[in-house]
Enzyme design. Sequence first.
Site, PDB file in Angstrom:
ATOM      1  N   LYS A  22      33.908  58.124  30.943  1.00  0.00           N
ATOM      2  CA  LYS A  22      34.104  59.517  30.899  1.00  0.00           C
ATOM      3  C   LYS A  22      33.562  59.745  28.999  1.00  0.00           C
ATOM      4  O   LYS A  22      32.624  60.520  28.497  1.00  0.00           O
ATOM      5  CB  LYS A  22      35.463  60.148  30.946  1.00  0.00           C
ATOM      6  CG  LYS A  22      36.044  61.406  30.115  1.00  0.00           C
ATOM      7  CD  LYS A  22      36.864  61.912  30.335  1.00  0.00           C
ATOM      8  CE  LYS A  22      38.253  61.973  29.209  1.00  0.00           C
ATOM      9  NZ  LYS A  22      37.818  63.127  28.170  1.00  0.00           N
ATOM     10  N   ASN A  23      34.046  58.856  28.232  1.00  0.00           N
ATOM     11  CA  ASN A  23      33.917  59.051  26.576  1.00  0.00           C
ATOM     12  C   ASN A  23      32.804  59.114  26.240  1.00  0.00           C
ATOM     13  O   ASN A  23      32.128  59.454  25.123  1.00  0.00           O
ATOM     14  CB  ASN A  23      34.937  58.872  25.795  1.00  0.00           C
ATOM     15  CG  ASN A  23      36.461  59.341  26.114  1.00  0.00           C
ATOM     16  OD1 ASN A  23      36.006  61.056  26.727  1.00  0.00           O
ATOM     17  ND2 ASN A  23      37.552  59.610  25.548  1.00  0.00           N
ATOM     18  N   CYS A 116      43.337  68.917  26.038  1.00  0.00           N
ATOM     19  CA  CYS A 116      44.196  68.997  26.276  1.00  0.00           C
ATOM     20  C   CYS A 116      45.474  68.992  25.194  1.00  0.00           C
ATOM     21  O   CYS A 116      44.343  68.989  24.077  1.00  0.00           O
ATOM     22  CB  CYS A 116      44.596  67.023  26.121  1.00  0.00           C
ATOM     23  SG  CYS A 116      44.043  66.746  27.699  1.00  0.00           S
ATOM     24  N   ARG A 121      43.902  70.035  16.770  1.00  0.00           N
ATOM     25  CA  ARG A 121      42.546  69.343  16.852  1.00  0.00           C
ATOM     26  C   ARG A 121      41.598  70.389  16.054  1.00  0.00           C
ATOM     27  O   ARG A 121      40.501  70.511  17.048  1.00  0.00           O
ATOM     28  CB  ARG A 121      41.834  69.077  18.132  1.00  0.00           C
ATOM     29  CG  ARG A 121      43.041  68.316  18.636  1.00  0.00           C
ATOM     30  CD  ARG A 121      43.180  67.840  20.489  1.00  0.00           C
ATOM     31  NE  ARG A 121      41.672  66.472  20.623  1.00  0.00           N
ATOM     32  CZ  ARG A 121      41.745  66.544  21.969  1.00  0.00           C
ATOM     33  NH1 ARG A 121      42.294  66.804  23.005  1.00  0.00           N
ATOM     34  NH2 ARG A 121      40.374  65.023  21.975  1.00  0.00           N
ATOM     35  N   ASP A 304      44.271  57.070  23.644  1.00  0.00           N
ATOM     36  CA  ASP A 304      44.563  57.668  24.984  1.00  0.00           C
ATOM     37  C   ASP A 304      45.136  56.829  25.769  1.00  0.00           C
ATOM     38  O   ASP A 304      45.982  56.837  26.570  1.00  0.00           O
ATOM     39  CB  ASP A 304      43.229  56.946  25.297  1.00  0.00           C
ATOM     40  CG  ASP A 304      42.745  58.277  25.088  1.00  0.00           C
ATOM     41  OD1 ASP A 304      43.085  59.035  23.761  1.00  0.00           O
ATOM     42  OD2 ASP A 304      40.563  58.340  25.252  1.00  0.00           O
ATOM     43  N   ARG A 396      40.400  65.286  35.418  1.00  0.00           N
ATOM     44  CA  ARG A 396      39.058  65.918  34.358  1.00  0.00           C
ATOM     45  C   ARG A 396      38.672  64.547  33.766  1.00  0.00           C
ATOM     46  O   ARG A 396      37.569  64.074  33.011  1.00  0.00           O
ATOM     47  CB  ARG A 396      40.004  66.560  32.960  1.00  0.00           C
ATOM     48  CG  ARG A 396      40.218  67.864  33.456  1.00  0.00           C
ATOM     49  CD  ARG A 396      40.675  68.180  31.709  1.00  0.00           C
ATOM     50  NE  ARG A 396      39.909  67.516  31.026  1.00  0.00           N
ATOM     51  CZ  ARG A 396      39.812  67.742  29.379  1.00  0.00           C
ATOM     52  NH1 ARG A 396      41.026  67.721  28.833  1.00  0.00           N
ATOM     53  NH2 ARG A 396      39.753  67.248  28.467  1.00  0.00           N
TER      54      ARG A 396
HETATM   55  C1  UD1 Z   1      37.295  61.204  20.917  1.00  0.00           C
HETATM   56  C2  UD1 Z   1      38.120  61.407  22.201  1.00  0.00           C
HETATM   57  C3  UD1 Z   1      39.835  60.967  23.290  1.00  0.00           C
HETATM   58  C4  UD1 Z   1      40.638  60.033  21.956  1.00  0.00           C
HETATM   59  C5  UD1 Z   1      40.459  60.372  20.883  1.00  0.00           C
HETATM   60  C6  UD1 Z   1      40.721  59.416  19.443  1.00  0.00           C
HETATM   61  C7  UD1 Z   1      35.683  61.523  23.141  1.00  0.00           C
HETATM   62  C8  UD1 Z   1      35.610  62.557  24.919  1.00  0.00           C
HETATM   63  N1  UD1 Z   1      37.272  61.812  23.254  1.00  0.00           N
HETATM   64  O1  UD1 Z   1      38.046  62.967  21.184  1.00  0.00           O
HETATM   65  O2  UD1 Z   1      40.033  60.644  24.406  1.00  0.00           O
HETATM   66  O3  UD1 Z   1      41.468  60.258  22.168  1.00  0.00           O
HETATM   67  O4  UD1 Z   1      38.673  60.181  20.416  1.00  0.00           O
HETATM   68  O5  UD1 Z   1      40.364  58.252  20.023  1.00  0.00           O
HETATM   69  O6  UD1 Z   1      35.295  61.389  23.159  1.00  0.00           O
HETATM   70  N2  UD1 Z   1      40.514  65.515  13.525  1.00  0.00           N
HETATM   71  C9  UD1 Z   1      40.589  66.818  11.946  1.00  0.00           C
HETATM   72  N3  UD1 Z   1      38.886  67.383  11.984  1.00  0.00           N
HETATM   73  C10 UD1 Z   1      38.282  67.199  12.949  1.00  0.00           C
HETATM   74  C11 UD1 Z   1      38.175  65.503  14.011  1.00  0.00           C
HETATM   75  C12 UD1 Z   1      39.115  64.821  14.065  1.00  0.00           C
HETATM   76  O7  UD1 Z   1      41.252  66.267  11.316  1.00  0.00           O
HETATM   77  O8  UD1 Z   1      37.086  67.577  12.251  1.00  0.00           O
HETATM   78  C13 UD1 Z   1      41.296  65.018  13.459  1.00  0.00           C
HETATM   79  C14 UD1 Z   1      42.031  65.082  14.851  1.00  0.00           C
HETATM   80  O9  UD1 Z   1      42.780  65.886  15.022  1.00  0.00           O
HETATM   81  C15 UD1 Z   1      42.859  63.399  15.572  1.00  0.00           C
HETATM   82  C16 UD1 Z   1      41.810  63.014  14.568  1.00  0.00           C
HETATM   83  O10 UD1 Z   1      40.890  63.589  13.712  1.00  0.00           O
HETATM   84  O11 UD1 Z   1      44.011  63.963  14.481  1.00  0.00           O
HETATM   85  C17 UD1 Z   1      40.937  62.155  15.788  1.00  0.00           C
HETATM   86  O12 UD1 Z   1      40.205  62.642  16.495  1.00  0.00           O
HETATM   87  P1  UD1 Z   1      38.149  62.314  17.298  1.00  0.00           P
HETATM   88  O13 UD1 Z   1      38.949  60.546  16.391  1.00  0.00           O
HETATM   89  O14 UD1 Z   1      37.843  63.105  16.633  1.00  0.00           O
HETATM   90  O15 UD1 Z   1      39.582  62.767  18.137  1.00  0.00           O
HETATM   91  P2  UD1 Z   1      37.898  63.387  19.496  1.00  0.00           P
HETATM   92  O16 UD1 Z   1      36.763  63.199  18.975  1.00  0.00           O
HETATM   93  O17 UD1 Z   1      38.611  64.538  19.043  1.00  0.00           O
END
Ligand code: UD1
Length: 417
Positions: A22-23, A116, A121, A304, A396
Amino acid sequence: MSSYIIEGGNKLEGEINVSGSKNASLPIMAASILSGKTTTLYNVPNIYDTKTTQKILQLLGCRVNKKNGKIIINSKDIKSQEIPDEQMRKMRSSVVLAGALIGRFKNAIFSYPGGCDIGSRPIDLHLKGFQKLGINIEEDGGIIKCSCDKIIGNNIHLDFPSVGATENIILASVFAEGETIITNAAMEPEIVDLQNFLNKMGAKVKGAGTNVIKITGVKNLKDVSYNVMPDRIEAGTLLCMAAITGGEVLVNNVKIEHINPVIHKLEEAGAKILLDKNKIAIKSPKRLKAVDIKTMPYPGFPTDLQSIFASMLSVAKGSSMVVENIFENRYKYVNELRRMGAKITVEGKVAIIKGVRKLTSAQVNSTDLRGGAAMCTAALAAKGESTINNIEYILRGYENLDKKLTKLGAKIKLQQI
Ligand code: UD1
């Protein structure tokens, strides 16, 4: 509302194939916007999130066809660079479509993504990265407008190795003038898959899988066909489900190196694991032992799988400690698990699980995608019939979970109201 009805207490046994990731699929589908040509993708899982991405691509003007297990996306006639708010809210990763739109059109309009509820986030790292590339950002009433005349390569250091921000910056800089270097980049395998896809399409991206990624701007991209990597989180989920039932399962189509920390923890918990190329065999004891886990960015233990592993440990012998370091509110499922008799206390980012001998069947809710999978894991081991509600979350991200579990001998029914 849809539910799974699970009659627990059956050992999982047999062989199962893991679906495409998925990711990895979501950013790769978004990246098809960049070429203005035809992208053919194999191994994209048929789940709600890929359907939502397909819908957004179509609303933007892409032609999308699905046949014989492949998805063909033609992005030549994109008319709009605005991602509708209704679709943005459906999932977090809708935000990576912004990077692809900016990369191709130097223009994108979108709102804050949904997904979720596992803590706040923000997308500040994505937006800061765009700004470093010379992109102008205006925000009004929750609508974000990104535009510029030129995208110019730059050095971008991420405060945290965010997966989505790393992907978005890569996508936005594929056609940039000069070179973009991302430091403290996320190292997840899905980013390597995105790099491989982009390079096959003619982009110049290097370093994915390490914390320094270099993107050299190119002028054009070409038609491409690509096979998406297997889903490491689904693989880990199936292994934990097998383990909690004391089962014996062969999981096919796995990249073993992608789930090393999970394999080690399962072994520490007493499961016997055999590895062979792209297969993992697990044989579980009657009762697992408690182990501690700490979630970390890749190559650490994946956040995850935190809830699913915790669910499995709820019946292990002894006390386990779980530390969630990535998301601030990823323990919502614990209340539901307690309804099944699990003994878990949570304080801040730490959960202490006192293993019980047996879980009891109950009616529970999916609180989020992986929280829902954690409830299924528990229900597979609980004596009696459990009902897992709100499984739209699970749908999802997991392709045919009920069919796969049935193949392994579980008693599970999908109920749609
Ligand atoms: C992706 C994955 C999700 C997984 C996560 C961490 C997808 C579609 N989803 O989510 O399944 O759980 O990586 O491995 O690939 N953060 C900030 N600012 C930002 C972006 C992130 O503070 O601009 C923080 C987030 O709140 C969180 C952490 O960084 O605490 C990690 O988030 P991130 O690695 O960005 O996760 P996703 O890309 O949303």
